[in-house]
Motif scaffolding. Structure first.
Motif, short mmCIF file in Angstrom:
data_model
loop_
_atom_site.label_atom_id
_atom_site.label_comp_id
_atom_site.label_asym_id
_atom_site.label_seq_id
_atom_site.Cartn_x
_atom_site.Cartn_y
_atom_site.Cartn_z
N SER A 408 0.79 -1.23 0.00
CA SER A 408 0.00 0.00 0.00
C SER A 408 0.82 1.28 0.00
O SER A 408 0.31 2.35 -0.32
N THR A 409 2.10 1.20 0.35
CA THR A 409 2.88 2.41 0.63
C THR A 409 4.10 2.51 -0.27
O THR A 409 4.70 1.50 -0.65
N ASP A 410 4.48 3.74 -0.59
CA ASP A 410 5.64 4.03 -1.42
C ASP A 410 6.91 3.46 -0.77
O ASP A 410 7.13 3.62 0.44
N TRP A 411 7.74 2.79 -1.57
CA TRP A 411 8.97 2.21 -1.03
C TRP A 411 9.92 3.28 -0.49
O TRP A 411 10.83 3.00 0.29
N GLU A 412 9.74 4.54 -0.88
CA GLU A 412 10.59 5.62 -0.38
C GLU A 412 10.42 5.81 1.13
O GLU A 412 11.30 6.36 1.80
N GLU A 413 9.30 5.33 1.65
CA GLU A 413 9.02 5.45 3.07
C GLU A 413 10.07 4.73 3.92
O GLU A 413 10.27 5.06 5.10
N ARG A 414 10.78 3.77 3.33
CA ARG A 414 11.78 3.02 4.09
C ARG A 414 12.90 3.93 4.60
O ARG A 414 13.57 3.63 5.60
N LYS A 415 13.13 5.07 3.93
CA LYS A 415 14.24 5.96 4.27
C LYS A 415 14.05 6.63 5.62
O LYS A 415 14.99 7.14 6.21
N SER A 422 13.21 -1.01 9.15
CA SER A 422 11.99 -0.75 9.90
C SER A 422 10.78 -0.99 9.02
O SER A 422 10.83 -0.80 7.80
N PHE A 423 9.70 -1.40 9.65
CA PHE A 423 8.49 -1.72 8.91
C PHE A 423 7.60 -0.49 8.73
O PHE A 423 7.57 0.40 9.58
N ASN A 509 15.83 -2.23 3.00
CA ASN A 509 17.06 -1.46 3.18
C ASN A 509 18.00 -1.82 2.04
O ASN A 509 17.55 -2.32 0.99
N PHE A 510 19.28 -1.58 2.22
CA PHE A 510 20.22 -1.76 1.12
C PHE A 510 20.47 -3.22 0.76
O PHE A 510 21.00 -3.51 -0.32
#
Length: 566
Positions: A408-415, A422-423, A509-510
């Motif tokens: 549901s959420t943009d992968w950019e949110e991981r930053k 983090s989830f 993450n990376f």
């Protein structure tokens, strides 16, 4: 009434022996059991006039809704059809799912009449969302109608029948899809030889069985299908199942007589092969022989069919398919002519589309990333997927399993978590598998609302929000909602969860991407997008979606393109 009144639309030059009326001239019977016997024996099968009168009698005797459109409604809406310019290119409504109107020995101009009738039905029955058998039924009833208006009334009564336990036509995608599953169950039990043969020769057995109604109402020659109709109008829906199973038995015998060679499983080839056999069945199997085979199947009852149908409908509803689908629904948003994936077919993508949240229903799938084009790099994965929300992850393993996730959420949110894994995400996320079996697993809180309740206030003693989730800084209080009326698009912070493990939707993450958490991950993919792990997780309460350790053959990510945008 003159006989030609019921032959207005018929091309008598193609009718053969059926053009010569013989046998009884009337039916004088009030006993249902005796009437059923007469139908099976073909009492009116050789007299077109009598058959038309019987059909009129049977259909007009059906218990129907209080307000059922009749011939006068048709005349008011459409007008005097003979005064209209014939137009065979009048398109059929979307709910027939591309099924054409079979000619069935009708005059060429009768095709336009059939299209007009069906389009008037579409206007008078807005609740119909899926009815692929309607063109064939309409074409057959044109044979035995004096004009378009009379045909419209007959069709309307069949659609409006409300007799408990009596079912004539599927009118929703849920009903149609569950009937296909039910036919598969019956074929496995009552025609196991043919079923095993199809399992061995087709990649997708349900895809083959999705044609079962068309075999009877569409592919059968006119002389055969009209005999089926004789009994179907008396005994109802179960007749279609019996005849389709009989066709499968004859198909298996036909294939057994052919020289069989080793071949790769191919569902489309099997579907085409069965269709070709049924279209040409008249050369080897008479209508009476087909019916004899159909009614010699022991122990198959209406009750068994009904119970299977209800069970399969419930299963589909749990997977997200409902009767609430409208014509402009998720099934219709996908254009099969422009869609191209190396992992799923257009039909499989439509199945996935039926699970997505309603507000994305009119979006088109947009390919964002594929390892076959962009390579096996997590950095490129992020570069192509960031800025898109939501996304659909599809994976095919080297073992041939297909699984994935709606995220549901943009992968950019991981930053937001920095270098720390983090989830993030919301309760609209879900995971699924398509092969070997189709199954969806939603957020566990949706299936078990007792695990959470909407937040009223947050007590400082409750502790920190789940990892990766930021506390609500605006101080606004969320409205209270009943425990059983949860909004999955809300973040996990809006619920009092008994464990943060139930809200671990997606992370990255990376060196990896993860879907689902808590006592394991639903999906884990390494930085080379090459190796992965599948397992049970608390968030989705799912079994492993594929082999617990797998190698990625192909990975695709799809976005949602607004079809209404300029």
């Amino acid at each position: 009434m003159a006989e030609e009144d019921y032959g207005t639309f018929v091309d008598w030059t193609q009718m053969g022996d059926l053009a010569q009326s013989s046998g009884p001239a009337k039916v004088d019977c009030k006993d249902l059991k005796a009437f059923k016997q007469m139908a099976r024996q073909g009492h009116w099968a050789k007299n077109h006039q009598l058959r038309a009168q019987v059909y009129q009698q049977l259909i007009k005797a059906l218990p129907c809704r209080t307000v059922t459109p009749d011939a006068e409604v048709y005349r008011d809406v459409v007008g005097n059809a003979p005064s209209k310019k014939p137009s065979s290119h009048i398109p059929l409504p979307e709910f027939v799912d591309g099924s054409p109107l079979p000619r069935y020995r009708l005059k060429a101009e009768a095709v336009a009449s059939g299209h007009r009738v069906i389009n008037c039905v579409a206007g008078q029955f807005p609740d119909i969302s899926h009815c692929p058998s309607l063109p064939a039924v309409t074409s057959l009833l044109l044979h035995f109608s004096a004009d378009e208006a009379q045909c419209f009334e007959l069709v309307s009564r069949m659609l409006s029948c409300n007799e408990p336990g009596k079912r004539l036509l599927d009118q929703t995608f849920l009903a149609h899809e569950s009937s296909c599953m039910t036919f598969g169950d019956l074929a496995s039990k009552y025609c196991s030889g043919a079923h095993k043969m199809i399992v061995a020769t087709a990649q997708d057995v349900l895809d083959v069985y999705s044609d079962w109604q068309r075999w009877v109402l569409g592919d059968l020659p006119f002389g055969h299908v009209v005999r089926v109709l004789d009994i179907y109008l008396v005994e109802g829906y179960k007749v279609l199942f019996r005849v389709a199973i009989a066709l499968l038995k004859f198909y298996r015998k036909h294939k057994a007589e052919e020289a069989q060679g080793a071949a790769q499983p191919d569902s489309s080839k099997v579907r085409g092969d069965i269709q070709a056999f049924i279209v040409g069945i008249g050369s080897t199997v008479t209508p009476e022989k087909l019916l004899e085979k159909a009614f010699s199947i022991r122990m198959l009852s209406r009750r068994e069919i009904t119970l299977l149908q209800l069970t399969n409908e419930k299963s589909l509803q749990q997977k997200g398919i409902t009767v609430k689908q409208k014509r402009r629904n998720v099934q219709l948003a996908l254009n099969p002519d422009t869609f191209s994936s190396e992992i799923v077919s257009a039909k499989e993508m439509r199945d996935i589309w039926s699970w997505i949240p309603e507000r994305f229903a009119l979006c088109q799938p947009q390919l964002l990333f594929t390892t076959s084009t962009h390579g096996c790099s997590l950095n490129r994965f992020y570069a192509h997927c960031e800025g898109y929300e939501p996304t659909l992850l599809l994976i095919r393993t080297t073992d041939g399993d297909v699984c994935g996730a709606f995220l549901s959420t943009d992968w950019e949110e991981r930053k937001r978590g920095g270098n720390k894994l983090s989830f993030f995400g919301t309760g609209e996320c879900f995971v699924f598998r398509l092969k070997p079996e189709m199954e969806r697993y939603e957020w566990v809180v949706i299936r078990h609302p007792e695990l959470a309740s909407s937040n009223k206030t947050r007590d400082p003693g409750d502790g920190d929000p789940p990892e990766g989730q930021q506390a609500d800084s605006n101080g606004l209080q969320q409205p209270e909602r009943p425990a059983g009326d949860l909004s999955p698009f809300l973040s996990a912070r809006h619920f009092n969860l008994n464990s943060k493990n139930t809200s671990m939707f997606m992370a990255g993450n990376f060196d990896s991407i993860i879907v689902g958490g808590g006592d394991g991950n639903a999906l884990y993919i390494d930085s080379e997008l090459n190796h992965g792990r599948a397992g049970r997780c608390t968030t989705f309460d799912n079994p492993p979606l594929c082999a617990e350790s797998f190698q990625v053959a192909l990975l695709e990510v799809w976005g949602f393109q607004d079809a209404m945008a300029p």
